[in-house]
Design an enzyme around this catalytic site. Sequence first.
Site, PDB file in Angstrom:
ATOM      1  CB  SER A  13      32.399 -18.755   2.468  1.00  0.00           C
ATOM      2  OG  SER A  13      33.427 -19.706   2.431  1.00  0.00           O
ATOM      3  CG  ASN A  14      33.073 -24.089   0.878  1.00  0.00           C
ATOM      4  OD1 ASN A  14      33.305 -24.196  -0.320  1.00  0.00           O
ATOM      5  ND2 ASN A  14      34.037 -23.899   1.779  1.00  0.00           N
ATOM      6  NE  ARG A  65      33.245 -37.709  18.126  1.00  0.00           N
ATOM      7  CZ  ARG A  65      33.598 -38.702  17.333  1.00  0.00           C
ATOM      8  NH1 ARG A  65      34.016 -39.838  17.829  1.00  0.00           N
ATOM      9  NH2 ARG A  65      33.539 -38.597  16.028  1.00  0.00           N
ATOM     10  CG  ASN A 107      34.894 -32.701   4.862  1.00  0.00           C
ATOM     11  OD1 ASN A 107      34.535 -31.511   4.771  1.00  0.00           O
ATOM     12  ND2 ASN A 107      35.676 -33.132   5.829  1.00  0.00           N
ATOM     13  CG  HIS A 109      41.111 -30.855   3.706  1.00  0.00           C
ATOM     14  ND1 HIS A 109      40.989 -30.613   5.058  1.00  0.00           N
ATOM     15  CD2 HIS A 109      42.446 -30.844   3.446  1.00  0.00           C
ATOM     16  CE1 HIS A 109      42.193 -30.471   5.586  1.00  0.00           C
ATOM     17  NE2 HIS A 109      43.095 -30.615   4.629  1.00  0.00           N
TER      18      HIS A 109
HETATM   19  C1  GRF Z   1      36.867 -24.364   4.156  1.00  0.00           C
HETATM   20  O1  GRF Z   1      38.178 -23.941   3.869  1.00  0.00           O
HETATM   21  C2  GRF Z   1      36.719 -25.856   4.004  1.00  0.00           C
HETATM   22  O2  GRF Z   1      37.568 -26.383   3.015  1.00  0.00           O
HETATM   23  C3  GRF Z   1      37.162 -26.363   5.360  1.00  0.00           C
HETATM   24  O3  GRF Z   1      36.672 -25.426   6.275  1.00  0.00           O
HETATM   25  C4  GRF Z   1      36.512 -24.157   5.625  1.00  0.00           C
HETATM   26  C5  GRF Z   1      35.087 -23.756   5.809  1.00  0.00           C
HETATM   27  O4  GRF Z   1      34.843 -22.463   5.358  1.00  0.00           O
HETATM   28  N1  GRF Z   1      36.697 -27.705   5.594  1.00  0.00           N
HETATM   29  P1  GRF Z   1      33.344 -21.952   5.197  1.00  0.00           P
HETATM   30  O5  GRF Z   1      32.684 -22.114   6.565  1.00  0.00           O
HETATM   31  O6  GRF Z   1      32.684 -22.775   4.149  1.00  0.00           O
HETATM   32  O7  GRF Z   1      33.493 -20.515   4.819  1.00  0.00           O
END
Ligand code: GRF
Length: 203
Positions: A13-14, A65, A107, A109
């Site tokens: 979603s981001n 990794r 990132n 969070h």
């Molecule tokens: C979000 O809440 C982000 O802050 C965290 O993981 C989630 C990812 O959601 N790191 P999406 O895949 O972007 O919907």
Amino acid sequence: MKKIAVLVSGRGSNLRALYGAIEQGKLDAEICLVVSNKSKAPALEFCRNKNIPCQICKLKDFESREAFFDHLAGIVSLSGANLVVLAGFMMLVTPNFIRHFPNKVINIHPSLLPSFPGLDAQKQAFDYGVKISGCTVFMVDEGCDTGPIIIQRAVEVLETDTEETLADRILTVEHDTLWRACKIMLDGKVSVSGRRTLIKEEQ
Ligand code: GRF
């Protein structure tokens, strides 16, 4: 045109919100590459629909990794990305990966760091009983959610909230925060001094 590479593991979603901000002209950039470490990530479907170059890169296909992230660093470098965004990417990157892109990996969070790092941040905050939570965009360093903070936005925890409603409201704020962080990063407005970032004001 500035280029953004996005690493994902899931829903995306981001990623969609970032793409939307670009489409709406809020952010002058292009998403040059999306890499997912999960082949079934819904984020990949979005990329295919929108013709965003995307690749799947799985840890199990590499010896270590280190090897996985060295390969990832190679792909991202080749994409010409000016900024690397971890958007729901559920792995800790290696120091060597970060060294490839100094101060260029960010990132997002879903808590006000340094409170509630790691997994299930919204649940951690809800269970703790905080009255205010929110989201943080930060520069990735070698720790887990420990890098210098670029933007934080607060979200009030309501008495009527459940873990889910709180997470939903935080997510909405995340979507409006990530593109802003990308914008100031790509505009060269963010510098780092120890643990602090300094953001140049608009003139
Ligand atoms: C979000 O809440 C982000 O802050 C965290 O993981 C989630 C990812 O959601 N790191 P999406 O895949 O972007 O919907």
